[in-house]
Scaffold this motif. Structure first.
Motif, short mmCIF file in Angstrom:
data_model
loop_
_atom_site.label_atom_id
_atom_site.label_comp_id
_atom_site.label_asym_id
_atom_site.label_seq_id
_atom_site.Cartn_x
_atom_site.Cartn_y
_atom_site.Cartn_z
N GLN A 69 7.09 0.27 -11.97
CA GLN A 69 6.54 0.09 -10.62
C GLN A 69 7.23 1.06 -9.66
O GLN A 69 8.46 1.05 -9.54
CB GLN A 69 6.76 -1.35 -10.14
CG GLN A 69 6.15 -1.65 -8.79
CD GLN A 69 4.64 -1.80 -8.88
OE1 GLN A 69 4.13 -2.47 -9.77
NE2 GLN A 69 3.92 -1.17 -7.98
N VAL A 70 6.42 1.87 -9.00
CA VAL A 70 6.94 2.79 -8.00
C VAL A 70 6.34 2.40 -6.66
O VAL A 70 5.11 2.33 -6.52
CB VAL A 70 6.58 4.25 -8.34
CG1 VAL A 70 7.10 5.19 -7.25
CG2 VAL A 70 7.17 4.63 -9.69
N TYR A 71 7.19 2.12 -5.69
CA TYR A 71 6.68 1.74 -4.36
C TYR A 71 6.05 2.96 -3.70
O TYR A 71 6.69 4.01 -3.54
CB TYR A 71 7.81 1.20 -3.50
CG TYR A 71 7.36 0.91 -2.07
CD1 TYR A 71 6.57 -0.20 -1.80
CD2 TYR A 71 7.71 1.76 -1.03
CE1 TYR A 71 6.14 -0.47 -0.51
CE2 TYR A 71 7.30 1.50 0.26
CZ TYR A 71 6.51 0.38 0.52
OH TYR A 71 6.08 0.12 1.79
N ASP A 72 4.78 2.83 -3.35
CA ASP A 72 4.04 3.93 -2.73
C ASP A 72 3.33 3.38 -1.50
O ASP A 72 2.31 2.69 -1.62
CB ASP A 72 3.05 4.52 -3.73
CG ASP A 72 2.37 5.77 -3.19
OD1 ASP A 72 2.56 6.09 -1.99
OD2 ASP A 72 1.63 6.42 -3.95
N PHE A 73 3.89 3.65 -0.33
CA PHE A 73 3.32 3.15 0.91
C PHE A 73 1.89 3.65 1.10
O PHE A 73 1.01 2.90 1.56
CB PHE A 73 4.20 3.58 2.09
CG PHE A 73 3.66 3.15 3.43
CD1 PHE A 73 3.80 1.83 3.86
CD2 PHE A 73 2.99 4.05 4.24
CE1 PHE A 73 3.30 1.44 5.08
CE2 PHE A 73 2.49 3.66 5.47
CZ PHE A 73 2.64 2.34 5.89
N LYS A 74 1.65 4.88 0.72
CA LYS A 74 0.32 5.46 0.88
C LYS A 74 -0.72 4.71 0.05
O LYS A 74 -1.83 4.46 0.50
CB LYS A 74 0.36 6.94 0.49
CG LYS A 74 -0.97 7.66 0.67
CD LYS A 74 -0.84 9.12 0.27
CE LYS A 74 -2.21 9.83 0.40
NZ LYS A 74 -2.11 11.26 0.02
N THR A 75 -0.34 4.33 -1.17
CA THR A 75 -1.27 3.60 -2.04
C THR A 75 -1.60 2.22 -1.47
O THR A 75 -2.75 1.79 -1.48
CB THR A 75 -0.67 3.45 -3.45
OG1 THR A 75 -0.43 4.74 -3.99
CG2 THR A 75 -1.61 2.68 -4.36
N ASN B 3 -3.84 2.70 1.55
CA ASN B 3 -5.17 3.10 1.09
C ASN B 3 -5.95 1.90 0.54
O ASN B 3 -7.13 1.72 0.84
CB ASN B 3 -5.05 4.18 0.03
CG ASN B 3 -6.41 4.65 -0.46
OD1 ASN B 3 -7.23 5.15 0.30
ND2 ASN B 3 -6.65 4.47 -1.76
N GLN C 66 9.43 -2.89 -1.34
CA GLN C 66 10.35 -1.77 -1.52
C GLN C 66 11.78 -2.22 -1.80
O GLN C 66 12.61 -1.42 -2.25
CB GLN C 66 10.32 -0.89 -0.28
CG GLN C 66 10.68 -1.62 1.01
CD GLN C 66 10.56 -0.73 2.23
OE1 GLN C 66 10.88 0.45 2.17
NE2 GLN C 66 10.10 -1.29 3.35
N PRO D 215 -0.69 -3.60 -4.91
CA PRO D 215 0.37 -2.77 -5.50
C PRO D 215 0.11 -2.35 -6.94
O PRO D 215 0.82 -1.52 -7.47
CB PRO D 215 1.60 -3.68 -5.42
CG PRO D 215 1.04 -5.03 -5.56
CD PRO D 215 -0.31 -5.01 -4.89
#
Length: 726
Positions: A486-492, A495, A437, A480
């Motif tokens: 690139q978009v930081y996605d904690f949920k991805t 998962n 992030q 990632p």
């Protein structure tokens, strides 16, 4: 810094630099899945240039074939998972069989199955793009492999040729050491050192065979003489087996009748030992020029004729065993000289040329079948229970990938594999949460990729850490889903981490249930298979002599002959995993049991070969009946050993007397047949007599090997080994 430490640093820096460059170029070229280029680097990390080039030569065609296979399978069953996945599972299972059968080029079959799996599972949410994914996989595999090969070639080129020379030197030393240890059996019955040296020799030959496959890609000299290198390996393997057969007769050499009938024996043994020492200490070229012919053993015919028939049989066996060793040592010496001086006349092979044959191995089939079952479990969970979503194909891809990796990287410990997958997921998740992030530029991302990759390769450099290293890098590259935007996605990330953990645990537990990797039970199964093979070859032997074998029986016979070599080697690898608290005997005692299996397998093979070579010789009916009766007794004996895990029902002294009486009956019958033929004025020819003597001695060798096994195995509590346990 020590040389080993320098190599360790270099082997960590090469993939780290290559992975950063490969992902950077993939970003620049705007590839569909940039991290796939890094996957190619992950599978390319080797110490020598030849290993890297070999992986390129089989990896790129494998990726191409795997992409075509994915397009073909998906085109035939686009909306029919009930047919699509069984075909995919079968395709992967066949690939895993040949992955094990091809020692040097096995990665080709891993690539064609892994690429097919990845392309199909990645295309599940959007099946119209399957061609684009197949093309992207090929492009990025070529990119990653090209980058790693270039880095290896320009920065740290290390040829496999010097390593191959070093291993050949070790191999020739082991030949000399093995002969010396076998000759010590003239004075002692200790076989532990013989067994240890023999194991080292076989392992060295496996390594040489692998290195030759790598060296042909980075050394023109090795490539030009690749057929001679393969012949050198075949002769070396056969010499190890010939020395095993020589060890049977060494205790007989000190007897007086041997010295009288073979007066040159001490001199010839010394000459053979001198040749082996010449190879060991590098004086082989001068020695070959002084002694251009193989060492052969001549007998004194006058003294030989005075001996009784059973002693004549022993003389012939000793002479044949020594002459075989003499030819093999001479051929190996010639090959060794030719590799160092190509101006010499090319060597002539003592062994007949071997044509390519379909590799047949029951263990390969079982391992491939286990991989298919694990993959099937992942498919069923995905199809019926896994929650739907955009990335639900990731679970299927990882479950299938782990089933393939279980064959590619064998650990024989599924529970530890599950821990490795879970721990790798946890570590990489923490790294991403703490770093991803905060990254804003390509340079920061490249630096992070370099540092993590370097640390993983530098810290996890032991062979038993390979799976953990692979799991860490697999998670590092796939979580990632690196892209230009690139978009930081904690949920991805979470998962993906949970998906990998679940897939790893499912694959590992499925493999544990299917394979049940308790070493003691696997050892007992291979013991039973060995005796089943012994029964089969004895049952088929008369039909082989009469040339009445069907195609199926010839297939069975070939598999049994291979089992005599492969099963003891497999038992040796299992012995390293035995639980000392359960076996309750020293590992050396288990080694004696394995050595007795090698003796027994070699004795049965020698008996089979002798009978097959004597197909044109007519044997008297009374002797033939006696030999057939003795064959049936051995079948009964091996059948009982196959069905019963213990051998306590046999008293060694009683059985030894029984075996000795049967051999004496055969000997008496041979003598009577000779006298009757002389009385009729039609004496048996020398060729026929030699066959009869050899048959007698080969049966004596089988009897001695049976006693060796019983003596070694009765010290082991087989019933305790057979107890089921978690």
């Amino acid at each position: 810094m020590s040389h080993d430490f320098q190599l360790r640093v270099i082997d960590a820096v090469k993939p780290a630099i290559s992975m950063s460059i490969a992902i950077g170029l993939a970003f620049y070229l705007d590839f569909k899945q940039p991290y796939w280029a890094a996957f190619a680097v992950l599978m390319m990390s080797f110490s020598t240039t030849g290993q890297a080039f070999r992986r390129v030569l089989v990896g790129i065609p494998g990726t191409f074939v795997g992409g075509i296979a994915a397009l073909t399978i998906f085109s035939i069953f686009p909306q029919q998972p009930i047919f699509l996945f069984p075909v995919l599972i079968l395709y992967c299972g066949i690939s895993m069989y040949f992955l094990q059968a091809c020692k040097v080029n096995g990665y080709f079959f891993f690539a064609i199955s892994f690429v097919c799996l990845v392309v199909i599972t990645t295309s599940l949410p959007h099946s119209d793009d399957i061609f684009a994914y197949a093309l992207a996989r090929l492009e990025e595999t070529c990119l990653g492999m090209t980058v790693y090969s270039t880095v290896t070639l320009l920065l740290w080129r290390r040829s496999a040729w010097p390593i191959l020379q070093e291993k050949v030197t070790v191999m020739t030393s082991l030949h000399s050491d093995l002969f010396r240890e076998q000759m010590r059996r003239e004075e002692t019955t200790d076989r532990k050192k013989v067994f240890a040296v023999q194991r080292k020799a076989l392992r060295a030959l496996d390594k040489i065979e692998e290195l030759v496959g790598f060296a042909v890609t980075d050394s023109f000299t090795v490539w030009e003489h690749r057929n001679y290198w393969r012949a050198f390996i075949r002769h070396s393997r056969e010499l190890v087996r010939a020395q095993l057969r020589w060890g049977w007769v060494v205790p007989e050499l000190r007897k007086e009748f041997m010295r009288r009938s073979l007066p040159e024996l001490p001199t010839k043994v010394k000459q053979l030992e001198t040749r082996l020492h010449a190879m060991k200490y590098g004086a082989h070229a001068d020695h070959l020029r002084r002694n251009p012919k193989p060492v052969q053993l001549e007998r004194d015919e006058a003294e030989f004729a005075k001996l009784p028939y059973f002693l004549q049989a022993q003389i012939i066996v000793v002479q044949c065993a020594f002459d075989e060793m003499g030819h093999l040592v001479h051929s190996i010496l010639h090959y060794h000289c030719f590799f160092h001086d190509n101006s010499l006349e090319p060597p002539t092979s003592y062994l007949s040329n071997v044509s390519w044959e379909l590799p047949l191995d029951f263990e390969y089939f079982i391992t491939a079948l286990q991989s298919m079952v694990v993959f099937s479990v992942a498919v069923l969970i995905w199809f019926f229970w896994y929650p739907p979503g955009l990335y639900n194909g990731q679970f299927l891809m990882l479950g299938g990938a782990f089933s393939l990796i279980s064959v590619f990287v064998k650990t024989h410990d599924p529970l530890r594999d599950a821990k490795s997958y879970a721990l790798a997921t946890l570590i990489i998740t923490v790294v991403y949460v703490c770093t991803l992030q905060f990254l804003t530029t390509y340079y920061e991302l490249g630096t992070l990729i370099f540092c993590v990759t370097f640390l993983v390769y530098f810290i996890l450099n032991k062979p038993d850490q390979t799976l953990f290293k692979l799991a860490l890098l697999l998670a590092w590259l796939s979580f990632p889903k690196f892209a230009n935007v690139q978009v930081y996605d904690f949920k991805t990330v979470i998962n993906s981490a949970m998906t990998m953990t679940l897939a790893g645990i499912v694959a590992s537990m499925g493999l544990y249930i299917v394979a049940y990797p308790v070493a003691e039970l696997h050892f007992i199964r291979k013991r039973r298979r060995f005796f089943r093979s012994a029964v089969t070859i004895l049952e088929l032997m008369p039909y082989e002599v009469k040339r009445k074998l069907s195609l199926v029986d010839r297939f069975r016979l070939k598999v049994c002959m291979q089992n005599f070599t492969r099963l003891p080697q497999s038992m040796l690898s299992i012995a390293e995993r035995l639980d000392r608290t359960i076996i309750r005997v020293p590992r050396g005692q288990v080694g004696e049991v394995i050595f007795s299996f090698e003796l027994l397998g070699e004795a049965l093979f020698s008996l089979y070969r002798t009978q097959k070579n004597g197909q044109e010789v007519t044997i008297a009916p009374e002797l033939l009946q006696l030999l057939d009766e003795w064959r049936r007794v051995k079948i009964k004996f091996f059948t009982q050993l196959e069905r019963n895990i213990t051998s306590t029902d046999y008293r060694i002294d009683t059985l030894q007397q029984h075996l000795r009486s049967r051999l004496e009956r055969i000997e008496t019958t041979i003598e009577r047949v000779n006298k009757n033929a002389e009385n009729r004025g039609q004496p048996i020819s020398q060729k026929e007599n030699e066959l009869l003597y050899l048959l007698l001695e080969r049966n004596r060798g089988v009897s001695n090997a049976m006693m060796e096994y019983l003596s070694a195995s009765q010290k082991i509590d087989w019933e305790e080994w057979a107890q089921p346990r978690f």
